[in-house]
Motif scaffolding. Structure first.
Motif, mmCIF file in Angstrom:
data_model
loop_
_atom_site.group_PDB
_atom_site.id
_atom_site.type_symbol
_atom_site.label_atom_id
_atom_site.label_comp_id
_atom_site.label_asym_id
_atom_site.label_seq_id
_atom_site.Cartn_x
_atom_site.Cartn_y
_atom_site.Cartn_z
ATOM 1 N N LEU A 112 43.679 42.442 -28.643
ATOM 2 C CA LEU A 112 44.532 42.349 -29.829
ATOM 3 C C LEU A 112 44.574 40.913 -30.364
ATOM 4 O O LEU A 112 44.366 40.678 -31.564
ATOM 5 N N PHE A 113 44.812 39.960 -29.486
ATOM 6 C CA PHE A 113 44.841 38.559 -29.913
ATOM 7 C C PHE A 113 43.466 38.092 -30.385
ATOM 8 O O PHE A 113 43.375 37.262 -31.284
ATOM 9 N N LEU A 114 42.410 38.611 -29.797
ATOM 10 C CA LEU A 114 41.063 38.247 -30.227
ATOM 11 C C LEU A 114 40.809 38.716 -31.660
ATOM 12 O O LEU A 114 40.293 37.959 -32.485
ATOM 13 N N VAL A 115 41.193 39.941 -31.961
ATOM 14 C CA VAL A 115 41.021 40.465 -33.314
ATOM 15 C C VAL A 115 41.851 39.659 -34.316
ATOM 16 O O VAL A 115 41.363 39.275 -35.386
ATOM 17 N N ILE A 116 43.106 39.367 -33.958
ATOM 18 C CA ILE A 116 43.967 38.586 -34.858
ATOM 19 C C ILE A 116 43.387 37.197 -35.084
ATOM 20 O O ILE A 116 43.365 36.689 -36.211
ATOM 21 N N SER A 117 42.881 36.570 -34.014
ATOM 22 C CA SER A 117 42.323 35.219 -34.168
ATOM 23 C C SER A 117 41.077 35.231 -35.037
ATOM 24 O O SER A 117 40.888 34.330 -35.861
ATOM 25 N N ILE A 118 40.238 36.234 -34.890
ATOM 26 C CA ILE A 118 39.037 36.319 -35.723
ATOM 27 C C ILE A 118 39.428 36.513 -37.186
ATOM 28 O O ILE A 118 38.849 35.887 -38.079
ATOM 29 N N LEU A 119 40.436 37.359 -37.420
ATOM 30 C CA LEU A 119 40.898 37.553 -38.797
ATOM 31 C C LEU A 119 41.446 36.258 -39.393
ATOM 32 O O LEU A 119 41.210 35.958 -40.561
ATOM 33 N N LEU A 120 42.172 35.487 -38.590
ATOM 34 C CA LEU A 120 42.731 34.237 -39.100
ATOM 35 C C LEU A 120 41.674 33.146 -39.259
ATOM 36 O O LEU A 120 41.724 32.368 -40.212
ATOM 37 N N LEU A 121 40.744 33.067 -38.328
ATOM 38 C CA LEU A 121 39.709 32.036 -38.411
ATOM 39 C C LEU A 121 38.743 32.278 -39.565
ATOM 40 O O LEU A 121 38.238 31.343 -40.172
ATOM 41 N N PHE A 122 38.502 33.535 -39.867
ATOM 42 C CA PHE A 122 37.549 33.880 -40.920
ATOM 43 C C PHE A 122 38.247 34.625 -42.056
ATOM 44 O O PHE A 122 37.704 35.561 -42.626
ATOM 45 N N TYR A 123 39.446 34.186 -42.399
ATOM 46 C CA TYR A 123 40.282 34.875 -43.378
ATOM 47 C C TYR A 123 39.599 35.013 -44.734
ATOM 48 O O TYR A 123 39.601 36.092 -45.325
ATOM 49 N N GLU A 124 39.009 33.936 -45.231
ATOM 50 C CA GLU A 124 38.378 33.982 -46.550
ATOM 51 C C GLU A 124 37.212 34.972 -46.580
ATOM 52 O O GLU A 124 37.046 35.731 -47.533
#
Length: 161
Positions: A112-124
């Protein structure tokens, strides 16, 4: 008995070296003698306790402290290092996944945290992909924090059978 001495031993060695280098006149050490170094020392002690003493629950705080220490040391020194909340969440995800490797607990949280971090790191980039799908997805992306709160509340009140 040996396992109980690992954590305080590493702490005393690390803090002793830290304060010795702080008092000495070594110019190379001044760039490392910042507060993130203390996080690294404490995190290394937790990791040593977790792996050498087989106290696997110590892996979680060890990874977080070492990861945060590294992050705060390099965030302003390396231009390629992201200065984003996503990197901190990625470190937490790594902590859960490394603890899961030894204990069997925390795979869901780590993923879950991995998915959230990927979404935040590559938000654009993610938003550009969703832009192709239309206005419905844009509406969902505006309310994703609320969705996280609802999922969190559901996990708190949902009982396993």
């Amino acid at each position: 008995m040996k396992g109980q001495r690992i954590f305080p031993g590493i702490i005393l060695i690390g803090f002793g070296l830290y304060f010795y280098l702080q008092q000495s006149s070594y110019s190379f050490a001044s760039t490392f003698l910042l507060w993130p170094t203390l996080l690294l020392i404490i995190g290394a002690a937790f990791l040593a306790q977790g792996y050498w003493a087989r106290d696997h629950e110590s892996i979680f705080p060890g990874v977080i402290l070492v990861g945060f220490g590294i992050h705060f040391h390099v965030v302003n020194k390396l231009t390629i290092w992201p200065n984003n909340i996503g990197i901190l969440i990625l470190i937490i995800a790594l902590a859960f996944l490394l603890r899961y490797q030894k204990t069997g607990n925390g795979m869901f949280q780590g993923a879950l945290f991995l998915v959230i971090s990927i979404l935040l790191l590559f938000y654009e980039t993610v938003m550009a992909w969703f832009g192709i799908l239309g206005e419905g997805v844009i509406l969902i992306t505006n309310f994703w924090p609320i969705l996280l709160v609802i999922i969190g509340l559901g996990l708190l009140v949902w009982k396993r059978k």
